[in-house]
Design a protein around this motif. Sequence first.
Motif, PDB file in Angstrom:
ATOM      1  N   VAL A  44      10.073   9.598  -3.714  1.00 60.80           N
ATOM      2  CA  VAL A  44      11.526   9.574  -3.870  1.00 60.80           C
ATOM      3  C   VAL A  44      11.917   9.920  -5.301  1.00 60.80           C
ATOM      4  O   VAL A  44      12.842  10.711  -5.539  1.00 60.80           O
ATOM      5  CB  VAL A  44      12.084   8.199  -3.461  1.00 60.80           C
ATOM      6  N   VAL A  45      11.202   9.327  -6.268  1.00 63.45           N
ATOM      7  CA  VAL A  45      11.496   9.626  -7.673  1.00 63.45           C
ATOM      8  C   VAL A  45      11.280  11.115  -7.952  1.00 63.45           C
ATOM      9  O   VAL A  45      12.084  11.771  -8.629  1.00 63.45           O
ATOM     10  CB  VAL A  45      10.628   8.767  -8.603  1.00 63.45           C
ATOM     11  N   GLY A  46      10.180  11.665  -7.415  1.00 58.72           N
ATOM     12  CA  GLY A  46       9.921  13.090  -7.593  1.00 58.72           C
ATOM     13  C   GLY A  46      11.016  13.953  -6.993  1.00 58.72           C
ATOM     14  O   GLY A  46      11.418  14.967  -7.576  1.00 58.72           O
ATOM     15  N   GLY A  47      11.514  13.538  -5.814  1.00 54.01           N
ATOM     16  CA  GLY A  47      12.604  14.286  -5.197  1.00 54.01           C
ATOM     17  C   GLY A  47      13.869  14.261  -6.033  1.00 54.01           C
ATOM     18  O   GLY A  47      14.535  15.286  -6.217  1.00 54.01           O
ATOM     19  N   VAL A  48      14.210  13.075  -6.563  1.00 50.69           N
ATOM     20  CA  VAL A  48      15.422  12.968  -7.392  1.00 50.69           C
ATOM     21  C   VAL A  48      15.272  13.784  -8.669  1.00 50.69           C
ATOM     22  O   VAL A  48      16.202  14.479  -9.101  1.00 50.69           O
ATOM     23  CB  VAL A  48      15.710  11.493  -7.716  1.00 50.69           C
ATOM     24  N   GLU A  73       0.827  -1.208   0.000  1.00 49.28           N
ATOM     25  CA  GLU A  73       0.000   0.000   0.000  1.00 49.28           C
ATOM     26  C   GLU A  73       0.866   1.265   0.000  1.00 49.28           C
ATOM     27  O   GLU A  73       0.550   2.253  -0.668  1.00 49.28           O
ATOM     28  CB  GLU A  73      -0.912  -0.011   1.227  1.00 49.28           C
ATOM     29  N   ASN A  74       1.983   1.239   0.742  1.00 52.08           N
ATOM     30  CA  ASN A  74       2.829   2.429   0.848  1.00 52.08           C
ATOM     31  C   ASN A  74       3.984   2.449  -0.146  1.00 52.08           C
ATOM     32  O   ASN A  74       4.614   3.492  -0.331  1.00 52.08           O
ATOM     33  CB  ASN A  74       3.412   2.535   2.260  1.00 52.08           C
ATOM     34  N   ALA A  75       4.268   1.301  -0.759  1.00 54.86           N
ATOM     35  CA  ALA A  75       5.456   1.218  -1.603  1.00 54.86           C
ATOM     36  C   ALA A  75       5.389   2.185  -2.774  1.00 54.86           C
ATOM     37  O   ALA A  75       6.322   2.956  -3.017  1.00 54.86           O
ATOM     38  CB  ALA A  75       5.645  -0.217  -2.100  1.00 54.86           C
ATOM     39  N   LEU A  76       4.296   2.148  -3.523  1.00 47.78           N
ATOM     40  CA  LEU A  76       4.197   2.977  -4.718  1.00 47.78           C
ATOM     41  C   LEU A  76       4.207   4.470  -4.385  1.00 47.78           C
ATOM     42  O   LEU A  76       4.974   5.240  -5.009  1.00 47.78           O
ATOM     43  CB  LEU A  76       2.946   2.611  -5.520  1.00 47.78           C
ATOM     44  N   PRO A  77       3.412   4.935  -3.404  1.00 44.59           N
ATOM     45  CA  PRO A  77       3.478   6.375  -3.081  1.00 44.59           C
ATOM     46  C   PRO A  77       4.864   6.824  -2.620  1.00 44.59           C
ATOM     47  O   PRO A  77       5.349   7.885  -3.033  1.00 44.59           O
ATOM     48  CB  PRO A  77       2.439   6.537  -1.964  1.00 44.59           C
ATOM     49  N   PHE A  92      10.124  14.411   4.720  1.00 48.26           N
ATOM     50  CA  PHE A  92       8.877  14.726   5.410  1.00 48.26           C
ATOM     51  C   PHE A  92       7.673  14.130   4.692  1.00 48.26           C
ATOM     52  O   PHE A  92       6.759  13.578   5.319  1.00 48.26           O
ATOM     53  CB  PHE A  92       8.713  16.244   5.529  1.00 48.26           C
ATOM     54  N   LEU A  93       7.644  14.205   3.371  1.00 49.80           N
ATOM     55  CA  LEU A  93       6.521  13.639   2.611  1.00 49.80           C
ATOM     56  C   LEU A  93       6.467  12.119   2.744  1.00 49.80           C
ATOM     57  O   LEU A  93       5.379  11.535   2.868  1.00 49.80           O
ATOM     58  CB  LEU A  93       6.636  14.044   1.140  1.00 49.80           C
ATOM     59  N   ALA A  94       7.647  11.482   2.717  1.00 54.40           N
ATOM     60  CA  ALA A  94       7.675  10.026   2.866  1.00 54.40           C
ATOM     61  C   ALA A  94       7.197   9.608   4.249  1.00 54.40           C
ATOM     62  O   ALA A  94       6.423   8.646   4.400  1.00 54.40           O
ATOM     63  CB  ALA A  94       9.088   9.506   2.605  1.00 54.40           C
TER      64      ALA A  94
END
Length: 414
Positions: free
Chosen positions: A124-128, A115-119, A183-185
Amino acid sequence: MIEDILSDFQTIIEDPGPFLQFITIWGGGAIVLMLTVWLVLPPLVRGLLRSLDRVFPGGFEWLQADLSSMIVRAAWLIIVIATIEIAASFALGYSSLARGSMAAAGQWVLESALENALPVLLIVVGGVIAMRVVTFSVPRLVEANIRARANVTLEEEIQKNIDTLSDVVVGTARTAIVLLTIFLALSQIGVDLAPLIVAAGAIAVGVGFAVQNLIRDVLGGIFITLENQYRIGDVVSIAGIAGLVEDINLRRTLLRDLDYKQHTIPNGTITTTTNYTKDMSRVNMNIGVAYKTDMEHAFAVLNRIGKELAEEEEWAPVFLEPIQALRIDNFGDSAIEIKVLGEVLPIRQWEVSGEYRLRVKKAFDEEGIEIPFPHRTLYMGDASPETIGVQGAIMEAQQSASRTAPPESNAADS
């Protein structure tokens, strides 16, 4: 709720075997899984990107290191989050594990992780991606802004401004992106950020006095950057230390001196800055000649050397104004000092000064112009050679008598 949690903990304390068994198995599995991800995923990602780069040349090669590193870190984060949720589950009422129902707990862990893996992965991808965008776009925006407002025409000086400001802005932005991503994670996996923010505020107030020097350094770094006091590559004197600026950030400045020692100077301690190489530099020296020298001849030779040096192919790009003899600057103890000045590109004044001095020495030797050095001439009036000889004999006798005379105390005793 509280009674259930206490009951679960009581059950675990009374019969810790299943709990320890499950944590040991899952912890070991998590470590093995992280090692597998670290060894397997990067080659797979790089191979895929190389294949895409062969189809679309130049489009994916730059992503190889960043994307493989990003995927590995994201996978590690997911594994760590799942491990933490397993431990937290025992405090949230999942007593079935404590009673031996490992299958039910395992199913919950799997569902929660999926449930949490994809978000979390998307965060993380968005941050990179945001960090890559900042790294790519900020230097170009800074360059466009500086070139539009530049009041100098030297490309080297403009590039110094661009590099220094870009490094500071990119470093600050990347730090902010990393903190925002964390913080988002944490928010995605259900961690309440409000208590963390409140705790951080309380800690900030509590340690405010302890970090006041850090705050002062950061403020000093901001003003140094905004006011463009010095840039990477400048030769400066700050805090009593002179050297080449190797790096600048909001907290400190790194200098490298002539002995190749590196000095770390907190920005908050810098009160006076001397920049030897901003925009332009000047050759400024005094050339000494003997008092008997023909001044017009000396001026002509010095100006000829400066003109020849500025017109040579090797040195012409360095000069903004040729070196010229301006005036008699001082009557020294043993020399008449002639002031010479010239303008050159930043940081080249020492190199040009050395070459100019070398040529002055050669030209003065050829022209018979004396470069004086300290010496003394004994003047004894209009005395004849005979008188000088008598005076010399008297002085020698006096010196001999002073060397052979007994000490005053012994003479008094006798």
